[in-house]
Design a protein around this motif. Sequence first.
Motif, short mmCIF file in Angstrom:
data_model
loop_
_atom_site.label_atom_id
_atom_site.label_comp_id
_atom_site.label_asym_id
_atom_site.label_seq_id
_atom_site.Cartn_x
_atom_site.Cartn_y
_atom_site.Cartn_z
N GLU A 1 -20.17 32.64 -17.06
CA GLU A 1 -20.17 34.11 -17.16
C GLU A 1 -21.13 34.57 -18.26
O GLU A 1 -21.86 35.56 -18.09
N ALA A 2 -21.15 33.82 -19.37
CA ALA A 2 -21.98 34.22 -20.51
C ALA A 2 -23.41 33.69 -20.41
O ALA A 2 -24.24 33.97 -21.28
N GLY A 3 -23.71 32.90 -19.37
CA GLY A 3 -25.05 32.35 -19.19
C GLY A 3 -25.42 31.35 -20.27
O GLY A 3 -26.54 31.34 -20.79
N GLN A 4 -24.47 30.46 -20.61
CA GLN A 4 -24.69 29.51 -21.70
C GLN A 4 -25.14 28.14 -21.18
O GLN A 4 -25.15 27.89 -19.97
N VAL A 5 -25.49 27.26 -22.13
CA VAL A 5 -25.77 25.86 -21.81
C VAL A 5 -24.60 25.07 -22.38
O VAL A 5 -24.40 25.01 -23.59
N GLY A 6 -23.80 24.49 -21.49
CA GLY A 6 -22.56 23.82 -21.92
C GLY A 6 -22.65 22.31 -21.84
O GLY A 6 -23.21 21.76 -20.89
N ILE A 7 -22.10 21.63 -22.86
CA ILE A 7 -21.96 20.16 -22.83
C ILE A 7 -20.46 19.89 -22.69
O ILE A 7 -19.68 20.14 -23.62
N PHE A 8 -20.05 19.40 -21.53
CA PHE A 8 -18.63 19.24 -21.22
C PHE A 8 -18.28 17.75 -21.09
O PHE A 8 -18.97 17.02 -20.37
N GLU A 9 -17.22 17.35 -21.77
CA GLU A 9 -16.75 15.96 -21.68
C GLU A 9 -15.32 15.94 -21.18
O GLU A 9 -14.45 16.62 -21.73
N SER A 10 -15.09 15.20 -20.11
CA SER A 10 -13.75 15.08 -19.54
C SER A 10 -13.58 13.65 -19.04
O SER A 10 -14.25 13.24 -18.08
N PRO A 11 -12.73 12.83 -19.70
CA PRO A 11 -12.64 11.40 -19.34
C PRO A 11 -12.27 11.18 -17.88
O PRO A 11 -11.62 12.02 -17.25
#
Length: 887
Positions: A9-19
């Motif tokens: 929604e905010a137009g961000q660059v996300g680094i997501f970690e989910s095992p």
Amino acid sequence: MAALYGALEAGQVGIFESPTGTGKSLSLICGALSWLRDFEEKKKQEEARLLALEHNGQEEKKLLTSDESFRKGTLDEPGHPDSKGSAREPDWITAFVQKKEERDMVDRLKEEQIRRKKREDHLEKIRHNVQLKYAAKRKRSEEDETKHLLQLSKEVLLEGGGADVLEQLDHNEEELILAEYESDEEKKVASGLEEDDDVEEEHVTKIYYCSRTHSQLSQFVHEVQKSPFGKDTRLVSLGSRQNLCVNEEVRRLGALQLINDRCMEMQKNKHEKKSDGEEMEGKKRRVSRTVCPFYSYEQMQFLRDEVLVEVKDIEQLVALGKETKACPYYGSRYAIPAAQLVVLPYQMLLHEATRSAAGVSLKDQVVIIDEAHNLIDTITCIHSVEVSGSQLCCAHSQLLQYMERYRKRLKAKNLMYIKQILYLLQQFVSVLGGNVNQNPNSQAISQTGTVLKSINDFLFQSQIDNINLFKVQRYCEKSLISRKLFGFVERYGAPTAVKTNKENQKLAGLQNFLLSLQQGSDKEGALQSLPVEAESNQLRTASPLMQIEGFLSALTNANQDGRVILNRQGTVGQSSLKFLLLNPAVHFAKVVKECRAVVIAGGTMQPVADFREQLLSCAGVDPARIVEFSCGHVIPPENILPIILCNGPSNQQLEFTYQMRHLPQMMDETGRILSNVCNVVPGGVVCFFPSYEYEKQVYTHWEKSGLLTRLATKKKIFQEPKKANQVEQVLVEYAKCIKRCSHVGGQMTGALLFSVVGGKMSEGINFSDDLGRCVIMVGMPYPNIKAPELQEKMTWLDKTMPRAAGQAPSRVLIENLCMKAVNQSIGRAIRHQRDFASILLLDHRYARPAIFNKLPQWIKERTQVKAAFGSAFAELRKFHRGKSDTS
């Protein structure tokens, strides 16, 4: 999901970690598609509001018109401040411009609404109207029957016309001759012949989801099918021609580049329009021009609609293509504009030329990159190219023979470019220390070793700085010279293809040269013939000019972003030139700049500093736009026991540095630890070593000392094979052994698997449940810092990056590469909510804060540091006994 929704929604660059095991794929699907659904709904509401305003405006038009004329009369008065003498722009002009912009936007919205409604109605019709499908199938079968009858008629006509048939076969050689080439400066590109009149709306906001392998993509598509969004999402799976081509004749070529070129040539044959003069010449030339039977616009439109109606993975897409006699590669590309979710492999998204060729536009779209733990390495590998001395000499010989054969038939511009390419090849071999006219496998090199050069230095040393590589690259791309050359070699390179007439005897040199390359250093005779099938396969996969084109393209990178490695070994044939990309951010910057939002996701993303600094900061991403999210594991804390072990059973400090790890006492201590672990851990134990060489050394040492025999009484021992095609077999045997032991009982309690960090089993393999009750990491798998490529990368980082927490960027890189490999390997054990396992890290250096903090959060918060082996062993025994009692 909420964090993902917020980032999009905010137009961000996300680094997501989910095992792994936490439902990462499903969370990505539901979070992203929920956002897309809400975004489309908001867009529709905004459209409706603007259209309603426009409708109300129409009713007030008369009032506005009369008001306008009144104001116009007032403005004409001499004393008015906005009269013609005023410097400021009159209000009525500003109002008129604003009104025009509003009207244009309303017109665009109306057009989009009409097109969207048309597409939705069309797809709904297909979804519910089975008769349409049957009609299409019936039409296809009628076309097949017609083609069959035409073929029979041709065969009847050809009976008795043997001479004509022979003439046609000879004329086929005309296809090998390059068509007249005009550079871009000499012609204006005509408007495309293949433009689709029924172009779908381009405004559809999309989510591009990419992962490393086709199996991972298929798994993701199956998750979408099972999700609540499965019925309503327009999903398209993209792949290479190698994965999607259904034309058996083309598929048989094997190599991706050959398949691509052959496909393009068939299309060219289909769309090429000839002038009257060419039509006459065509009777003498190119009697038979092959076209692809699956490249039917009508059938591909049908396939496109089928793809948009129901979610399909690559395998289902290929099956549909065969059934509908339509090309899945192009059919899926036609579906991109109307799709909401596009699933594609890494290479197709991260490589700009491949991206544009596939029709992928990232402007204002959302990109999700899954399994992104090795994203930096992937971008580097995609844009790095290596060519051997053998390939350079082989390409030179082939091209020279080709030019001699067709010199009188080639136009001046073709000859000029061929001579330029020949000169480039000659200089490349010369830089390696060889002569292009001699057999590369028999040319010894006096000064061996590895040298790194900047791109400019390499061009100057090779004396090719006066050649415009951009033009040569463009020529190779447009003229399809590598495809023509491959056809030429196919015709004359193999013994079975060479005829005995005088003309073709001139080409015997090429045949002999190719054979000598294939034989290598075979002393029994360079002309000893290979089996025809094997040789044919080698020729089909060996297309050196295609690889060299990639190298030429790489040399057009900016000087500071890459290096050329001159690797001189024994002979010219064994030596090579390699382009190494140092700055992956230059290629990733284009993706981040165009997209609305980018999500980089993975099961093990720690340490994330690499992504922030090497990729995002260098790509010019504002730090405020970057968001990080890491979630814990779903398993209860009591289901995992990570231990950092500093000393062994005999109190020997565990430090597996390169100098220490080869000591006999260090290998003996490791053996004693393993022996104790196997006594208390049921099922499977996976032991990771830093390299294949060290694993082999330790195995040999334990064999001599008798430790392997003692271990074999408790666990059957397996070793990770070096060959990829043997991995599956070893894993099957390993799993069978564990299953058998758990059922039968007795002294043997399972199996022990020796693996290698960064090998076939450290990524993508699941050691769930009994397959991996304990994972042991022997030492710290630091990369070889003496490797020239790594040294150059370290030097480049120290020059371009700021120091982080007092550490040099090169030092941080080495630690990060090591810990990424560790995290990937130890993450193999816990694969679902009810799984349990112990993890042993054998090296006191893991306890150092800088290293310890790079472990995944869910492992780090449960890790115990044990100075003595006794207390560690007690914890291990208690953990596994407790688990066996509850199970």
